[in-house]
Scaffold this motif. Structure first.
Motif, short mmCIF file in Angstrom:
data_model
loop_
_atom_site.label_atom_id
_atom_site.label_comp_id
_atom_site.label_asym_id
_atom_site.label_seq_id
_atom_site.Cartn_x
_atom_site.Cartn_y
_atom_site.Cartn_z
N MET A 149 -17.21 11.90 -3.32
CA MET A 149 -17.11 13.26 -3.88
C MET A 149 -16.19 14.14 -3.03
O MET A 149 -15.51 15.03 -3.57
N ASN A 150 -16.15 13.92 -1.72
CA ASN A 150 -15.19 14.66 -0.90
C ASN A 150 -13.75 14.30 -1.27
O ASN A 150 -12.88 15.17 -1.36
N THR A 151 -13.51 13.00 -1.47
CA THR A 151 -12.18 12.58 -1.89
C THR A 151 -11.82 13.17 -3.25
O THR A 151 -10.70 13.63 -3.48
N LEU A 152 -12.81 13.15 -4.15
CA LEU A 152 -12.58 13.73 -5.48
C LEU A 152 -12.27 15.22 -5.37
O LEU A 152 -11.36 15.73 -6.05
N LYS A 153 -12.98 15.91 -4.50
CA LYS A 153 -12.72 17.35 -4.33
C LYS A 153 -11.27 17.57 -3.87
O LYS A 153 -10.57 18.44 -4.40
N ASP A 154 -10.82 16.77 -2.91
CA ASP A 154 -9.45 16.91 -2.41
C ASP A 154 -8.43 16.66 -3.53
O ASP A 154 -7.43 17.38 -3.66
#
Length: 483
Positions: free
Chosen positions: A467-472
């Motif tokens: 989810m952090n990667t998706l946010k970026d």
């Protein structure tokens, strides 16, 4: 979302350009329409041409009769054309027609998931300016609001009119859960949604005691359905959101928060991992039963439906079309239908109207070609389709549920075979529906969401990291395309 000024440009095109297109349109449209099936031709070059699907084309005679009975002038002829069966192919076909400013066809049946793309590009007619005020008020006040929101432009006007909505529910084997000791009727499962934790226990108990192969089926392949629908429901039912709540679903791009790394979203991923791998597996939630096969990671709608109708599954998340086929497979007495379960109540979400028994919005709208040479007649057809008597007749002819909430719950609709018996469950789904966040960048964002949510579910990436990667990635898309 685009501002309102772009929409009014639709009606300000150069007359010279438009006249040229009309002159060329006759042959161009004939070529373009070659990919479609004219399933309900009424003959006559002056007929209004409505592009719909095979269901509509097959029911063309009944649709015309219902329109005339609802007050449409019998001087207006209507051809009902079946467009490409796949929604993506139909969207591409419409893009080619409208980008070429063709005058034909006159009315387009558009997926509520991508109608906004044409609205934002100012390619369809402003219906607030062209339909009677009473009709506009009817649509805005009496229709399911989630559907109406996907038919508005950035200026708040209507550029499409919902034709029929589509809401998912949770189908389950009532006979199996009863054998496991549960009482769905006395606990009002049909109208009172349950939390995911209880749902997983019910399904696990029923699966264990019945020896069916599968517990809970849903659709988690890497495709649009995971982004727009299944995970949109899981995440929202936990109080999470892609872009900070309902108010920012449709923009402004680059100015709205990207909230996919917040705890409710991560918890939704972890819960699904618990369903697939059990709570002892890494990155899962305690207290949730292992109820789903790994096959869900490759399932779309029909592959997930097959084991349910074959009698090998306890519960299935799917669209209304699955209700009649399931009832046919093992009888209405054994079929239960309830709203989608939830993780937290709406009161516990930091975002307004997020949380609780959420259902993804599906369904179709009608939009009018701004280059139509039969504009007045086309508007008369669309206007008549808002009449309650037409909508009651349409559900009988096609199975398409009415967009008008009052008609939706009318006795006439409740008498529709099979689906009518579950209209209260569908009503609750409709009143809690959430659209996908469609903007001009949604196709890019949907792909990233499907890939990284799938990675979090499958274990290719820990949920928080995914989810952090998706946010970026979503942030980069938003900033690059900032309005």
């Amino acid at each position: 979302m685009n501002g309102g000024d772009t929409h009014t440009n639709t009606r300000r095109r150069s007359v010279t350009r438009r006249d040229f297109v009309k002159a060329a349109g006759a042959s161009g449209a004939a070529t373009a329409l070659a990919g479609c099936t004219v399933g309900g031709s009424q003959a006559g070059s002056g007929a209004v041409r409505w592009v719909t699907d095979s269901t509509g084309a097959d029911a063309a005679d009944a649709i015309r009769t219902a329109l005339y009975n609802a007050g449409l002038s019998k001087d207006i002829d209507l051809d009902v054309i079946a467009g490409p069966s796949q929604t993506g192919a139909r969207q591409s076909q419409y893009t080619r027609w409208l980008s070429a400013d063709l005058a034909d066809p006159d009315i387009f049946m558009m997926d509520s998931g991508w109608a906004l793309n044409f609205i934002n590009r100012a390619q369809v007619l402003n219906l607030t300016e062209n339909l009677p005020e009473s009709t506009v008020n009817l649509v805005e006040n009496e229709y399911f609001q989630a559907a109406v929101e996907t038919a508005r432009g950035g200026d708040g006007d209507l550029y499409a009119v919902p034709l029929f909505p589509d809401f998912p529910t949770m189908l389950y084997r009532k006979d199996l859960v009863k054998q496991a000791g549960y009482q769905p009727e006395s606990e009002n499962w049909a109208t009172e949604s349950m939390q995911w934790k209880k749902f997983s226990k019910v399904v696990a108990d029923a699966k264990r005691q019945s020896n069916v192969n599968y517990g809970f089926g849903f659709q988690a392949n890497i495709y649009e359905g995971l982004s727009c629908c299944d995970f949109n429901e899981f995440m929202t039912s936990w109080g999470g959101a892609y872009f900070g709540g309902r108010d920012t679903l449709f923009g402004p791009i680059g100015e709205r928060p990207v909230t996919v790394a917040e705890q409710p979203v991560v918890d939704a991923v972890r819960m699904i991992r618990s369903f697939i791998y059990g709570s002892d597996a890494p990155n899962t939630l305690d207290g949730y039963e292992q109820i789903s096969p790994r096959a869900v990671l490759s399932w779309t709608e029909n592959p997930s439906l097959s084991p349910f109708t074959a009698g090998n599954m306890v519960a299935l998340r799917n669209w209304p079309y699955a209700i009649p086929s399931s009832a046919e497979a093992f009888g209405e007495e054994k079929l239960g239908v309830m709203p989608i379960p939830y993780g937290v109540t709406a009161e516990k979400s930091q975002y307004e109207n997020i949380g609780g028994p959420v259902a993804a919005l599906g369904g179709w709208h009608n939009a009018v070609n701004p280059n139509s040479e039969r504009m007045e007649d086309a508007l008369a057809v669309v206007n008549t389709m808002t009449k309650p008597s037409f909508q009651r007749a349409l559900v009988e002819a096609t199975g398409w549920l009415p967009p008008n909430r009052e008609v939706f719950t009318s006795d006439k609709v409740k008498q529709v075979p099979v689906t009518g018996n579950y209209i209260e469950q569908l009503r609750i789904a409709g009143e809690n529906a959430i659209p996908r966040p469609v903007t001009v960048v949604w196709p890019q964002e949907s792909t990233k969401i499907a890939q990284l949510v799938h990675a979090g579910l499958s274990g290719d990436s820990p949920p928080k990291q995914a989810m952090n990667t998706l946010k970026d990635q979503l942030t980069a898309i938003e900033e690059f395309n900032a309005q």
